[in-house]
Design a protein around this motif. Structure first.
Motif, PDB file in Angstrom:
ATOM      1  N   ALA A  64       1.102  -1.083   0.231  1.00 29.89           N
ATOM      2  CA  ALA A  64      -0.711  -0.489   0.029  1.00 29.89           C
ATOM      3  C   ALA A  64       0.737   1.062  -0.161  1.00 29.89           C
ATOM      4  N   SER A  65       1.272   1.830  -0.823  1.00 27.55           N
ATOM      5  CA  SER A  65       2.028   3.152  -1.110  1.00 27.55           C
ATOM      6  C   SER A  65       1.330   4.089  -0.970  1.00 27.55           C
ATOM      7  N   ILE A  66      -0.076   4.518  -1.345  1.00 23.13           N
ATOM      8  CA  ILE A  66      -0.901   5.512  -0.912  1.00 23.13           C
ATOM      9  C   ILE A  66      -1.240   5.170   0.053  1.00 23.13           C
ATOM     10  N   PRO A  67      -1.039   6.021   0.688  1.00 24.86           N
ATOM     11  CA  PRO A  67      -1.796   6.242   2.324  1.00 24.86           C
ATOM     12  C   PRO A  67      -3.677   6.109   2.096  1.00 24.86           C
ATOM     13  N   ASN A  68      -4.368   5.498   2.562  1.00 18.43           N
ATOM     14  CA  ASN A  68      -5.798   5.862   3.125  1.00 18.43           C
ATOM     15  C   ASN A  68      -6.296   7.659   4.052  1.00 18.43           C
ATOM     16  N   ARG A  69      -7.372   8.271   3.132  1.00 16.07           N
ATOM     17  CA  ARG A  69      -7.145   9.666   3.470  1.00 16.07           C
ATOM     18  C   ARG A  69      -8.873   9.301   4.440  1.00 16.07           C
ATOM     19  N   ARG A  70      -8.423   9.913   5.549  1.00 15.69           N
ATOM     20  CA  ARG A  70      -9.158   9.646   6.968  1.00 15.69           C
ATOM     21  C   ARG A  70     -10.097  11.154   7.172  1.00 15.69           C
ATOM     22  N   GLY A  71     -11.381  10.931   7.327  1.00 19.96           N
ATOM     23  CA  GLY A  71     -11.877  12.421   8.041  1.00 19.96           C
ATOM     24  C   GLY A  71     -12.272  12.534   6.717  1.00 19.96           C
ATOM     25  N   ARG A  72     -12.852  13.974   7.076  1.00 18.34           N
ATOM     26  CA  ARG A  72     -13.567  15.019   6.299  1.00 18.34           C
ATOM     27  C   ARG A  72     -12.914  15.443   5.710  1.00 18.34           C
ATOM     28  N   PRO A  73     -13.167  15.672   4.973  1.00 16.60           N
ATOM     29  CA  PRO A  73     -12.325  16.789   3.459  1.00 16.60           C
ATOM     30  C   PRO A  73     -12.233  18.174   3.483  1.00 16.60           C
ATOM     31  N   ALA A  74     -10.831  19.038   3.167  1.00 19.66           N
ATOM     32  CA  ALA A  74     -10.694  20.526   3.919  1.00 19.66           C
ATOM     33  C   ALA A  74     -12.051  21.087   2.748  1.00 19.66           C
TER      34      ALA A  74
END
Length: 75
Positions: free
Chosen positions: A55-65
């Motif tokens: 897994a080279s791309i980290p998973n995005r967490r939380g609400r987007p900015a």
């Protein structure tokens, strides 16, 4: 009651070999003296480690900015 503790890392290759031959987790556990859940987790652990390395791309967490309007370009 005393606790029975065994280093399970030494059995990884044996568990994987028996699993490839077609033995179930319960059968492997009965042969080696572990529970079905312990064998199941030991067979899953190397796959999880390999998946984390790939897994080279980290998973995005939380609400987007929020998107900020570009105020500076108007000045």
């Amino acid at each position: 009651m005393s606790r029975k503790y065994t280093q399970i890392k030494g059995y990884y290759e044996e568990m994987e070999r028996q699993h490839q031959e077609g033995c179930s987790c319960r059968e492997i556990g009965e042969k080696l003296g572990f529970t079905k859940e312990q064998v199941k987790e030991c067979l899953r652990r190397p796959r999880r480690k390999a998946q984390k390395q790939n897994a080279s791309i980290p998973n995005r967490r939380g609400r987007p900015a929020k998107q900020m309007p570009c105020i500076l370009s108007a000045l």
